[in-house]
Structures are given as C-alpha cells and as structure tokens.
Design an enzyme around this catalytic site. Structure first.
Site, PDB file in Angstrom:
ATOM      1  N   LYS A  35      48.295 -25.719  19.619  1.00 28.69           N
ATOM      2  CA  LYS A  35      49.329 -25.385  20.752  1.00 28.69           C
ATOM      3  C   LYS A  35      50.367 -26.497  20.988  1.00 28.69           C
ATOM      4  CE  LYS A  35      46.167 -21.862  22.047  1.00 28.69           C
ATOM      5  NZ  LYS A  35      45.038 -21.425  22.976  1.00 28.69           N
ATOM      6  N   GLN A  67      41.743 -21.981  28.187  1.00 26.26           N
ATOM      7  CA  GLN A  67      41.399 -22.025  26.700  1.00 26.26           C
ATOM      8  C   GLN A  67      40.062 -21.463  26.574  1.00 26.26           C
ATOM      9  OE1 GLN A  67      43.007 -23.053  23.684  1.00 26.26           O
ATOM     10  NE2 GLN A  67      41.326 -22.221  22.816  1.00 26.26           N
ATOM     11  N   ASP A 109      48.903 -15.880  28.599  1.00 27.76           N
ATOM     12  CA  ASP A 109      48.077 -15.330  27.719  1.00 27.76           C
ATOM     13  C   ASP A 109      47.929 -13.886  27.889  1.00 27.76           C
ATOM     14  OD1 ASP A 109      47.093 -17.010  25.727  1.00 27.76           O
ATOM     15  OD2 ASP A 109      45.310 -17.792  27.068  1.00 27.76           O
TER      16      ASP A 109
END
Ligand code: NAP
Length: 291
Positions: free
Chosen positions: A50, A94, A120
């Site tokens: 990322k 995460q 997200d």
C-alpha cells in the site's frame, strides 16, 4: 476451449495511473493513515504494498504500528490519533487484528474512523449507504471485482451470481453491490447445503472462502465466469486461490488467476478511494471528478 484469463494487472495499472493523474491536480497531496497492530507477515507485506502504491501515485502516508498484544483501548487511541490528524484524508485499520480482539470490538474500532475518512468503506455508515446504493467510493475487494467484470463487458444484470463466503470485507458488501447492479445473487457459506448444486447453476461464481483449490470443475457450469478472491498456500507452499485454476479454466469462459488477480485490484481500489478523498478535502464537487 480454455478460458480467457482476466488481465487484472493491466486494469490495476490503469486505476493507479488515473489516481496518480487525479492527485497531480491538488495543491496538497492526499495522505493515507494506516494503523497496523502486530507483525503478521502477510499484513506487513500488504502494508508495504500500500505504501509503495501511495508513493507511485504521489500520495503521502502516515503509519502507526503498535504491538501484537495491544489492548482495544490502545488500538482505539491509535485510531483516534490518526483520524484526528487534519492532514490525513483516508484512514485504514489493517486487518486481520490479533485473535484477542473479538468481532464486536472490531466493529467498534472500525467505527472510530470518521465516515469521511473511511477509505476501506467498512464503517457502519458506509455499509448502510452501500446497501442503499448511495456510495461513490466502495470497499476495495468488491470494487475490484465489479471493475474487472465491467472491463470485460460482463453484464451482471439478471445473471445468476453465486458468491461463496459471507465475510464483511468481501461476500456481504459484494452481494449489495451486485444487487444494486440487478444481478440475482446467492451468498453461500459453510452451512450451505448442496453447494455444488447451487454453484453449478451460476453464470458467475465468486470464491472468497480461504481454502486452496476449493472450487473444482464439477462445481462450474460450462462457460461460467469464475472470480477467485482467495489467497492460500498449496501443498508445495505456492500461492494459490480458492479455485482449482488449471482444471477450472478448461470449463470457464473467463477466470482470474492467483497471484496476479483480484489482490492487485484490491490494492489499486484503495488508492483510488484515497485519491477521491483529496477532492472532498479540497472542496471540489463530486461531478467534477470525472472518475
Ligand atoms: P473469511 O472471513 O475468512 O470467511 C470465509 C468464508 O468462507 C466464510 O463465510 C465461511 O463460511 C466460508 N466458508 C468456509 N468454508 C466453507 C465451505 N466449506 N463451504 C462454503 N463456504 C465456506 O473470508 P474473507 O476475509 O472474505 O477471505 C476469504 C479469502 O479471500 C481468504 O483466502 C483471504 O485471504 C482472501 N482475501 C483476498 C483478498 C484480495 O484482495 N484478493 C481480499 C480479502 C480476502 P461461514 O461464514 O459459515 O464461516
């Protein structure tokens, strides 16, 4: 005839290049904030990927890493710190978190991320908006799946789509997005009876199970499209998906590979979402985005 292996790499590259071009339009580049708990090797690899994508697109990043045995309160504090940073446009936690964090605590932690920074798209508000079809950025893995289907002009409207797996990150949001595109969606899981009978009728199968080579040829209708989300290790410790690729590709019409498939698109969709955040923060109109 062998299936067309869908070129996720090229599409992911295009999405990243679009994001890079978008970022160039801002006077201040957007910033992605990442909270990582522990040192799970797979998570560390994903975080590095990322950051690499951010750097490619001119997006800045802030990473807060806290130990594996962090308490829920410590994770909460890290999320508050990064979310309250006015320079940070998008925030992710995460996943997966260590086992001592149960799924109810996880929900509360994800919901600390303000809706406007939830890149997200896993927060409760964004999930609700997604169900209603109001969202303009989308959860990354389902968005990648929708985009690769679009890229190959595979119209899902009216099609019989079977998703195997009902997780919050893949199966459930994907079912909403496909329903909003008028697909007829069946979501299967570990308690599903006669799975093979259900998948054998599908025009499109999407496997998000987490079991190596779980989808075999006898589960696939001739000419179906097969999307493989799984990331597993086979008996030789090689990376593989949930689909028995070598055999299923002989009956499917389109198929994705692992590696080189949905994982690349998931990465690219996150960066796309972060680049969109820059528009919001710079006060531009959604209509100006030309996405
Ligand atoms: P998950 O939370 O691990 O859940 C797996 C799902 O599969 C559950 O819904 C489970 O059913 C179902 N399942 C398990 N055994 C089954 C069986 N025998 N028959 C039918 N369904 C069964 O799922 P996830 O987080 O979505 O991950 C799935 C896989 O995708 C993993 O390999 C993960 O690493 C990978 N993944 C890849 C990406 C990417 O970018 N490519 C992104 C996310 C995840 P129950 O609900 O009944 O337990």
């Amino acid at each position: 005839m062998s299936a067309i292996v869908m070129d996720c790499k090229t599409l992911a590259g295009k999405i990243l290049d679009n994001a890079k071009a978008t970022v160039k339009k801002y006077s201040t580049p957007p910033t992605l904030g990442i909270v990582q708990v522990g040192n799970n090797p797979a998570s560390s690899t994903y975080v590095r990927g990322k950051i690499k994508d951010c750097e490619y697109c001119g997006i800045q990043h802030v990473l807060i890493s806290i130990p594996e045995d962090s308490t829920a309160d410590e994770i909460k504090n890290a999320l508050f710190t990064i979310s309250n940073d006015s320079n940070v446009n998008g925030v992710i936690l995460q996943l997966p978190l260590p086992d001592h964090i149960d799924k109810y605590t996880l929900r509360n932690l994800i919901d600390i991320i303000p809706q406007a920074k939830d890149v997200d798209c896993l927060g409760s508000i964004n999930k609700g908006l997604l169900d209603d079809g109001y969202q303009f950025n989308n959860p990354c893995t389902p968005a990648g799946i929708i985009d690769i289907l679009d890229y190959y002009n595979i119209d899902v409207s009216g099609k019989n789509v079977v998703i195997i797996g009902r997780s919050n990150v893949v199966g459930r949001p994907l079912a909403s997005m496909l329903l909003n595109k008028d697909a007829t969606v069946t979501v299967c899981h570990s308690k599903t009876i006669n799975l093979k009978e259900i998948t054998s009728r599908a025009d499109i199968i999407i496997a998000a199970v987490g079991k190596a080579k779980f989808v075999t040829t006898d589960m696939v209708k001739h000419g179906a499209t097969v999307i493989d989300v799984g990331i597993n290790r086979d008996e030789n410790n090689h990376l593989c998906g949930d689909v028995d690729f070598d055999n299923v590709k002989e009956v499917a019409s389109y198929i994705t590979s692992v590696p080189g498939g949905i994982g690349l698109l998931t990465r690219a969709e996150l960066i796309k979402n972060v680049s969109i955040q820059g528009y919001i923060f710079s006060g531009m109109e959604v209509e100006d985005m030309n996405l």
